[in-house]
Design a protein around this motif. Structure first.
Motif, PDB file in Angstrom:
ATOM      1  N   HIS A   1      80.000  34.186  -2.174  1.00 24.36           N
ATOM      2  CA  HIS A   1      79.246  33.214  -1.381  1.00 24.36           C
ATOM      3  C   HIS A   1      79.930  31.850  -1.284  1.00 24.36           C
ATOM      4  O   HIS A   1      79.452  30.988  -0.542  1.00 24.36           O
TER       5      HIS A   1
ATOM      6  N   TYR B   1      73.220  34.094   9.744  1.00 20.87           N
ATOM      7  CA  TYR B   1      74.149  32.985   9.885  1.00 20.87           C
ATOM      8  C   TYR B   1      74.921  33.031  11.207  1.00 20.87           C
ATOM      9  O   TYR B   1      75.809  32.214  11.431  1.00 20.87           O
TER      10      TYR B   1
ATOM     11  N   GLU C   1      72.952  40.194   3.314  1.00 16.84           N
ATOM     12  CA  GLU C   1      73.040  38.757   3.063  1.00 16.84           C
ATOM     13  C   GLU C   1      71.971  37.978   3.833  1.00 16.84           C
ATOM     14  O   GLU C   1      71.788  36.776   3.587  1.00 16.84           O
ATOM     15  N   SER C   2      71.264  38.646   4.722  1.00 18.30           N
ATOM     16  CA  SER C   2      70.143  38.033   5.448  1.00 18.30           C
ATOM     17  C   SER C   2      68.797  38.473   4.894  1.00 18.30           C
ATOM     18  O   SER C   2      67.753  38.217   5.501  1.00 18.30           O
TER      19      SER C   2
ATOM     20  N   LYS D   1      78.725  39.739   5.632  1.00 21.27           N
ATOM     21  CA  LYS D   1      79.329  38.749   4.742  1.00 21.27           C
ATOM     22  C   LYS D   1      78.621  37.402   4.865  1.00 21.27           C
ATOM     23  O   LYS D   1      77.998  37.089   5.878  1.00 21.27           O
ATOM     24  N   GLN D   2      78.776  36.602   3.819  1.00 16.54           N
ATOM     25  CA  GLN D   2      78.369  35.212   3.865  1.00 16.54           C
ATOM     26  C   GLN D   2      79.336  34.428   4.752  1.00 16.54           C
ATOM     27  O   GLN D   2      80.482  34.847   4.972  1.00 16.54           O
TER      28      GLN D   2
ATOM     29  N   ARG E   1      86.804  36.827   2.080  1.00 12.88           N
ATOM     30  CA  ARG E   1      85.360  36.957   2.132  1.00 12.88           C
ATOM     31  C   ARG E   1      84.954  38.420   2.298  1.00 12.88           C
ATOM     32  O   ARG E   1      85.479  39.129   3.152  1.00 12.88           O
TER      33      ARG E   1
ATOM     34  N   VAL F   1      80.004  38.058   9.799  1.00 10.21           N
ATOM     35  CA  VAL F   1      78.996  37.199   9.181  1.00 10.21           C
ATOM     36  C   VAL F   1      77.610  37.806   9.399  1.00 10.21           C
ATOM     37  O   VAL F   1      77.288  38.320  10.468  1.00 10.21           O
ATOM     38  N   SER F   2      76.796  37.739   8.365  1.00  8.58           N
ATOM     39  CA  SER F   2      75.464  38.331   8.405  1.00  8.58           C
ATOM     40  C   SER F   2      74.609  37.706   9.507  1.00  8.58           C
ATOM     41  O   SER F   2      74.774  36.518   9.843  1.00  8.58           O
TER      42      SER F   2
ATOM     43  N   LEU G   1      82.014  28.877   4.329  1.00  8.11           N
ATOM     44  CA  LEU G   1      81.491  27.858   3.417  1.00  8.11           C
ATOM     45  C   LEU G   1      82.590  27.052   2.739  1.00  8.11           C
ATOM     46  O   LEU G   1      83.059  27.393   1.656  1.00  8.11           O
TER      47      LEU G   1
ATOM     48  N   GLU H   1      86.588  33.633  -2.667  1.00  4.51           N
ATOM     49  CA  GLU H   1      86.041  34.893  -3.183  1.00  4.51           C
ATOM     50  C   GLU H   1      87.181  35.863  -3.469  1.00  4.51           C
ATOM     51  O   GLU H   1      88.125  35.969  -2.689  1.00  4.51           O
TER      52      GLU H   1
ATOM     53  N   ASP I   1      81.955  41.179  -2.548  1.00  2.00           N
ATOM     54  CA  ASP I   1      80.531  41.184  -2.194  1.00  2.00           C
ATOM     55  C   ASP I   1      80.353  41.605  -0.739  1.00  2.00           C
ATOM     56  O   ASP I   1      80.091  40.764   0.123  1.00  2.00           O
TER      57      ASP I   1
END
Length: 476
Positions: free
Chosen positions: A444, A35, A166-167, A102-103, A128, A31-32, A106, A448, A132
């Motif tokens: 996102h 987050y 992603e940040s 990654k996002q 995920r 995860v970016s 969610l 995905e 992307d």
């Protein structure tokens, strides 16, 4: 270059080597940093970088150097430096870009699917970061290999995979300063973090919007009080927030009223939008999941696309100080906080827009309430330079040989921080912003997925561009 051998090489590599490793990358919850405040401690970004580094290093590209860069407190970056083929030593540097962060997951994924679980169903690889854009490093490496195997040429190639896109890519400027002298004269940039409206042609991104995000907090009391005692005496923080929002956005039309966030739309982009709407109306204005009876902001498709790509917009993406309605008591609350997300035209200076926004929201505040504006995230947009003749010809060849349909250009409502940074640093470089993302790839959000055959075709397109650049597109 042997075109049949090129295609066979890419298809075989994807089937036997890329998919297993990409599936392993999906399983890493990288995860970016925005987050995951404890990203360094968790080590998932490092694990993702090492996973891809090991795969690339094992490919045996002649002379390739794989290096993981780590600056203190900054998310790691993978740099792969591949020497030019013998006939392309004077063609400058090709910079190939993607990202490995990654996002967050969610929400709930469909049955049998999960964010950190690679699932191949038909042509779709779920998970995920699949589209992307974990595939990007694999596609770039595979394209370089295939060009060599098919007897083509490529310039010196540098693959850059960051872990903070992603940040908003906050660490990328520092890394670019660190490696600027090593990159040399960049004459072509290929970004694989884009995509388009279908999986039938190569989509080329010609503009990206910038952004200013900020958290705005309005405080009126030291603590909340009974609404029967305080209402009418103390203005609610929510009412004051509404007044401040009206300063920056017209509540009837949605027009952003901050002059520093507005820019003229170039004639060539208006023409491009008109062509896109005429040729691909469902792509130009995608079928978003509107509720029954809900209307779009305009009945004019061209205006909708321009709204989404060249006009500033405001979205309220978060709120604080508001209890859930089911437990909301009769309280005049002490404060209200909103997360504001402005999308900016490609040519707007995001820092100038940020400063203007802060001034508007904190000057002459109604009733003397306290207003705090902070937690900024700013991102400049990007506007592609006109393509050189060699690139125009190469893209025509890609359309004919790879997809059987012409390439299509379009603007994107989102942003890629790296493009603006490189545009400033290498003003004479050619840019190809493309990728395997489709309108329904669910980037996102839950479920995905990557369209694998399309990603294979995108890889083949990159190979053609590398060979064409080596022959005709070096430094002017």
């Amino acid at each position: 270059m042997d075109h049949q051998k090129l295609r066979e090489s890419i298809s075989e590599t994807w089937a036997t080597d890329v998919l297993p490793s990409l599936s392993g990358l999906i399983e890493i919850p990288a995860v970016s940093p925005a987050y995951d405040a404890a990203w360094e401690e968790h080590g998932q970004l490092r694990a993702a970088v090492e996973h891809v580094r090991s795969w690339v290093a094992a490919r045996g590209l002649p002379g390739a150097r794989c290096e993981v860069l780590r600056l203190d407190g900054r998310a790691p970056l993978l740099l792969v430096d591949v020497p030019a083929t013998p006939g392309a030593a004077a063609a400058g540097t090709v910079l190939l870009y993607g990202h490995l962060d990654k996002q967050p997951p969610l929400g709930d994924w469909s049955e049998g699917l999960g964010p950190w679980q690679a699932v191949l169903r038909g042509d779709r690889l779920y998970g995920r970061g699949a589209a992307d854009d974990g595939y990007s490093g694999y596609a770039a490496t595979t394209a370089l290999e295939a060009v060599r195997e098919a007897g083509g040429e490529h310039a010196r190639a540098v693959l850059l995979l960051e872990t903070g896109e992603e940040s908003g890519s906050p660490d990328l400027p520092a890394y670019l300063e660190r490696i600027a002298d090593r990159l040399g004269e960049v004459s072509l940039v290929v970004c694989l973090d884009g995509g388009g409206g279908d999986y039938e042609r190569l989509w080329l991104t010609t503009s990206l919007r910038g952004a200013v995000q900020a958290t705005v907090t309005v405080r009126v009391l030291e603590t909340g009080v009974h609404s029967g005692l305080g209402s009418g005496i103390v203005p609610s923080s929510f009412r004051i927030m509404r007044q401040l929002l009206d300063r920056v956005e017209d509540p009837e039309t949605g027009e952003v009223k901050v002059p520093e966030m507005v820019a003229p739309i170039p004639d060539e982009r208006r023409a491009e939008v008109a062509e896109l709407v005429a040729l691909h109306p469902k792509v130009a204005v995608p079928p978003l999941p509107l509720l029954p009876g809900m209307r779009r902001a305009s009945d004019d498709a061209v205006e909708l696309v321009l709204n989404n790509t060249w006009r500033p917009t405001l979205s309220v993406t978060g709120a604080g100080g508001l209890p859930d309605p089911s437990v909301a008591g009769a309280v005049l609350r002490a404060w209200t906080s909103l997360r504001l997300s402005f999308r900016l035209p490609p040519s707007v200076d995001a820092e100038v827009a940020r400063a203007a926004l802060e001034k508007i929201l904190t000057t002459d505040v109604p009733y003397g309430a306290q207003v705090e504006v902070g937690d900024f995230m700013i991102l400049n947009g990007w506007h592609a330079p006109a393509p050189a003749p060699w690139l125009t010809a190469a893209l025509r060849e890609v359309g004919d040989r790879v997809f059987g349909k012409p390439c299509q250009s379009l603007g994107i409502g989102g942003g890629i921080p790296f493009m603006e940074m490189l545009g400033r640093r290498y003003p004479r470089a050619q840019f190809v912003v493309t990728g395997a993302l489709g309108a329904d790839s669910n980037a996102h959000v839950p479920d995905e997925w990557l369209h694998v055959p399309f990603a294979v075709q995108v890889t083949e397109a990159v190979a053609y561009l590398l060979d064409a650049h080596a022959r005709d597109g070096g430094p002017a």
